[in-house]
Design an enzyme around this catalytic site. Structure first.
Site, PDB file in Angstrom:
ATOM      1  N   TYR A  59       0.814  -1.212   0.000  1.00  0.00           N
ATOM      2  CA  TYR A  59       0.000   0.000   0.000  1.00  0.00           C
ATOM      3  C   TYR A  59       0.849   1.265   0.000  1.00  0.00           C
ATOM      4  O   TYR A  59       0.303   2.371  -0.023  1.00  0.00           O
ATOM      5  CB  TYR A  59      -0.968   0.002   1.189  1.00  0.00           C
ATOM      6  CG  TYR A  59      -2.086  -0.986   1.021  1.00  0.00           C
ATOM      7  CD1 TYR A  59      -1.807  -2.344   0.912  1.00  0.00           C
ATOM      8  CD2 TYR A  59      -3.408  -0.584   0.958  1.00  0.00           C
ATOM      9  CE1 TYR A  59      -2.814  -3.268   0.750  1.00  0.00           C
ATOM     10  CE2 TYR A  59      -4.422  -1.503   0.794  1.00  0.00           C
ATOM     11  CZ  TYR A  59      -4.126  -2.842   0.687  1.00  0.00           C
ATOM     12  OH  TYR A  59      -5.133  -3.762   0.521  1.00  0.00           O
ATOM     13  N   LYS A 117       2.992 -14.466   5.892  1.00  0.00           N
ATOM     14  CA  LYS A 117       3.319 -15.484   4.884  1.00  0.00           C
ATOM     15  C   LYS A 117       4.847 -15.623   4.865  1.00  0.00           C
ATOM     16  O   LYS A 117       5.499 -15.496   3.829  1.00  0.00           O
ATOM     17  CB  LYS A 117       2.769 -15.019   3.521  1.00  0.00           C
ATOM     18  CG  LYS A 117       2.872 -16.023   2.405  1.00  0.00           C
ATOM     19  CD  LYS A 117       1.778 -17.055   2.429  1.00  0.00           C
ATOM     20  CE  LYS A 117       1.958 -18.075   1.318  1.00  0.00           C
ATOM     21  NZ  LYS A 117       1.079 -19.226   1.436  1.00  0.00           N
ATOM     22  N   ASP A 161      -2.845 -17.872   4.791  1.00  0.00           N
ATOM     23  CA  ASP A 161      -3.873 -18.567   3.996  1.00  0.00           C
ATOM     24  C   ASP A 161      -4.709 -19.506   4.875  1.00  0.00           C
ATOM     25  O   ASP A 161      -5.935 -19.450   4.873  1.00  0.00           O
ATOM     26  CB  ASP A 161      -3.278 -19.301   2.783  1.00  0.00           C
ATOM     27  CG  ASP A 161      -1.904 -19.881   3.034  1.00  0.00           C
ATOM     28  OD1 ASP A 161      -1.493 -19.905   4.211  1.00  0.00           O
ATOM     29  OD2 ASP A 161      -1.251 -20.327   2.082  1.00  0.00           O
ATOM     30  N   ASP A 187      -6.553  -6.370   5.028  1.00  0.00           N
ATOM     31  CA  ASP A 187      -7.635  -5.818   4.215  1.00  0.00           C
ATOM     32  C   ASP A 187      -8.594  -6.947   3.824  1.00  0.00           C
ATOM     33  O   ASP A 187      -9.815  -6.843   3.972  1.00  0.00           O
ATOM     34  CB  ASP A 187      -7.002  -5.174   2.966  1.00  0.00           C
ATOM     35  CG  ASP A 187      -7.945  -4.223   2.262  1.00  0.00           C
ATOM     36  OD1 ASP A 187      -9.096  -4.109   2.690  1.00  0.00           O
ATOM     37  OD2 ASP A 187      -7.520  -3.603   1.268  1.00  0.00           O
ATOM     38  N   ASP A 199     -12.481  -8.260   5.788  1.00  0.00           N
ATOM     39  CA  ASP A 199     -13.749  -8.355   5.051  1.00  0.00           C
ATOM     40  C   ASP A 199     -14.338  -9.759   5.193  1.00  0.00           C
ATOM     41  O   ASP A 199     -15.545  -9.925   5.377  1.00  0.00           O
ATOM     42  CB  ASP A 199     -13.540  -8.037   3.564  1.00  0.00           C
ATOM     43  CG  ASP A 199     -13.722  -6.542   3.269  1.00  0.00           C
ATOM     44  OD1 ASP A 199     -13.550  -5.739   4.208  1.00  0.00           O
ATOM     45  OD2 ASP A 199     -14.031  -6.190   2.116  1.00  0.00           O
TER      46      ASP A 199
END
Ligand code: NAD
Length: 498
Positions: free
Chosen positions: A140, A187, A220, A244, A248
């Site tokens: 970002y 990750k 994941d 992000d 959601d």
């Protein structure tokens, strides 16, 4: 709605407080009006100052979408309650959210995801998780380049101070809110340096909070588990992009993204906003659910030390939910009792201020110091004493000749390496293609060529000389990355197959 305002007799013991509010676009004005009416009824000492953010600002020629009055108000009051914004497509308009987060240093993004089953239907009936997302770094940073006809890149920047403050914030938040466990998600099995740093900082800081359980999960499987077994989680802290997506997913399985509130916290100021967007498809119809913005404003009151009205509003809202008074987005025959519009929903909450829910557990926010006051412990002394040694350079070439044959490229570059370097390997999209590459590997027009320095030439000017030799030979070097060791530890990744 005005008549309802005077019907609640609670009078705040707190001083008067002015809060800048940006109504936003689409459904923004409706849900903001509903939210402010509830806030004012719960805490008459609150006042609101409308500022210009979003379409009005864009239309007046401000590419940032943020008016000067907004910056002035935030500087004075250190807080803003913001409605959703419609970002115009194309034309170079900047995202208001990203600009506000970065300019104001709002490094922590908090999203509590709670389900209210059976009063609101939810994929996961027992969910109470807070996602804490790093808000400024990662991809970002928005540093992107096109380097060849075929290849584009986006830089993922992770910093030690950035990791330290978000991880410390997560533990301080857990401590302040009586949360028992913090899970780190990254990750780092793939991104060993960037995500590896985040994980390492998490492990180091976790030692300072022995009373709080901690663990790490790969993002994941962590996301899958949030969706399938949310009761395994309490507070989750993660990097910007993962957070992000994860937040959601978490908000959606908790019931609806329309119910989720969020806060963006910095050292000096904070911004509160619903998770959802401006919903232009239902704007002006008086059917939007104001809950996301209302819960954000509850977080704002807690942040501002107004715990009492925050609890009053939250409990009245829970009571409305358990009574089956629902807006259209969460209305379900058999579960809901009555479908209410935005204004009627707000009035129902105002009528119940001072009451507590009977079936859903009531909330009681404690008075405490805002967590945002913590300053990161950045070990600058350690950064200045680190021993940094240049070991070589990765040169990225845009090369599209000789059928993209790595053998041809390798034999040319071996000669051009000169006395200062040797050519160690060539990769394409990170996979070794020279020496002894696999012919099945897809080859694009973008080649990373690794040149370690011969020890006797450890002068960074040697890199400039190498680049000049490459340019003279007609090679297009689109980027270089110096290879360093820090205190003897390799500061660069090895290639796949190296
Ligand atoms: P959206 O969240 O606005 O809408 C998605 C769907 O959810 C729509 O069907 C909408 O009607 C519904 N919905 C959203 N909020 C609702 C509410 N409170 N009550 C009832 N239904 C609700 O997402 P989108 O359609 O992808 O985006 C619309 C605009 O919002 C875009 O311009 C986007 O850039 C912007 N946006 C802004 C923010 C923000 O300001 N924080 C966040 C996301 C999207």
């Amino acid at each position: 709605m005005e008549t309802q305002l005077s019907s609640f007799s609670h009078v705040s013991e707190q001083p008067a407080l002015l809060i800048p509010v940006a109504e936003g676009d689409g459904i923004g004005p409706e849900i903001m009006s509903a939210t402010l009416a509830i806030l004012k009824a719960a805490d008459p000492k609150l006042d609101f100052k409308k500022v210009t953010v979003g379409l009005k600002a864009y239309e007046s020629g401000l590419m940032s979408g943020i008016g000067d009055d907004t910056w002035d108000a935030i500087k004075t009051h250190n807080v803003i309650l913001k409605g959703p914004i419609t970002t115009p497509q194309g034309g170079g308009y900047k995202s208001v959210n990203v600009t506000l987060r970065k300019t104001l240093g709002l490094y922590a993004n908090l999203r509590p995801c709670v389900s209210y089953h059976p009063y609101v239907s939810a994929l996961q009936p027992k969910m109470d998780v807070v996602i804490i997302r790093e808000n400024e770094e990662d991809t970002y940073a928005g540093i992107e380049h096109r380097q060849s006809a075929e290849v584009y890149q986006c830089l993922k920047l992770i910093t030690r101070p950035g990791c330290e403050r978000i991880v410390r914030y997560a533990f301080e938040y857990a401590r302040a809110h009586g949360r028992k466990k913090v899970t780190c998600m990254s990750k780092d099995n793939i991104m060993k340096l960037t995500d590896g740093l985040f994980h390492k900082v998490f492990d180091d800081i976790a030692l300072q909070y022995p009373e709080i359980e901690n663990n790490h999960m790969i993002i994941d499987i962590g996301t899958a588990r949030i969706a399938s077994r949310p009761t395994d989680f309490d507070v989750v802290v993660t990097l910007n992009l993962y957070g992000d997506i994860l937040s959601d997913v978490a908000a959606e399985v908790a019931g609806s993204i329309g119910l989720a509130g969020s806060s963006n916290i910095g050292h000096d100021c904070a911004m509160f906003e619903a998770v959802h967007g401006s919903a232009p498809d239902i704007a002006g119809l008086d059917i939007a659910n104001p809950s996301g913005l209302l819960l954000s404003s509850v977080m704002m009151l807690v942040h501002l030390g107004r715990a009492k009205p925050a609890s009053h509003i939250h409990n009245a809202w829970l009571k409305v939910l358990e009574e089956g008074l629902h807006t259209a987005d969460i209305y379900k025959p058999g579960i809901s009792r009555k479908k209410l519009g935005t204004r009627a929903f707000a009035e129902a909450i105002i009528e119940r201020l001072g009451q507590t829910p009977e079936k859903i557990a009531a909330v009681e926010y404690p008075e405490y110091e805002p967590v945002s006051l913590i300053h990161p412990e950045v070990n600058t002394a350690a950064s200045s004493t680190v021993n940094k040694t240049l070991m070589g350079v990765d040169v990225f070439l845009n090369w599209d000749d000789y059928g993209r044959d790595p053998e041809v490229l390798g034999s040319n570059l071996k000669t051009l390496a000169g006395p200062e370097f040797h050519l160690a390997l060539i990769t394409n999209r990170g996979v070794k293609v020279w020496p002894n590459g696999n012919p099945q590997t897809l080859r694009t027009d973008h080649w990373r060529c690794r040149f370690p320095l011969a020890e006797s030439h450890s002068d960074s000017r040697a890199i400039s000389m190498l680049l000049m030799r490459l340019a003279d030979a007609g090679f297009d070097a689109v980027k270089t990355e110096n290879l360093y060791e820090f205190d003897g530890v390799r500061g660069y990744s090895q290639a796949q197959g190296e």
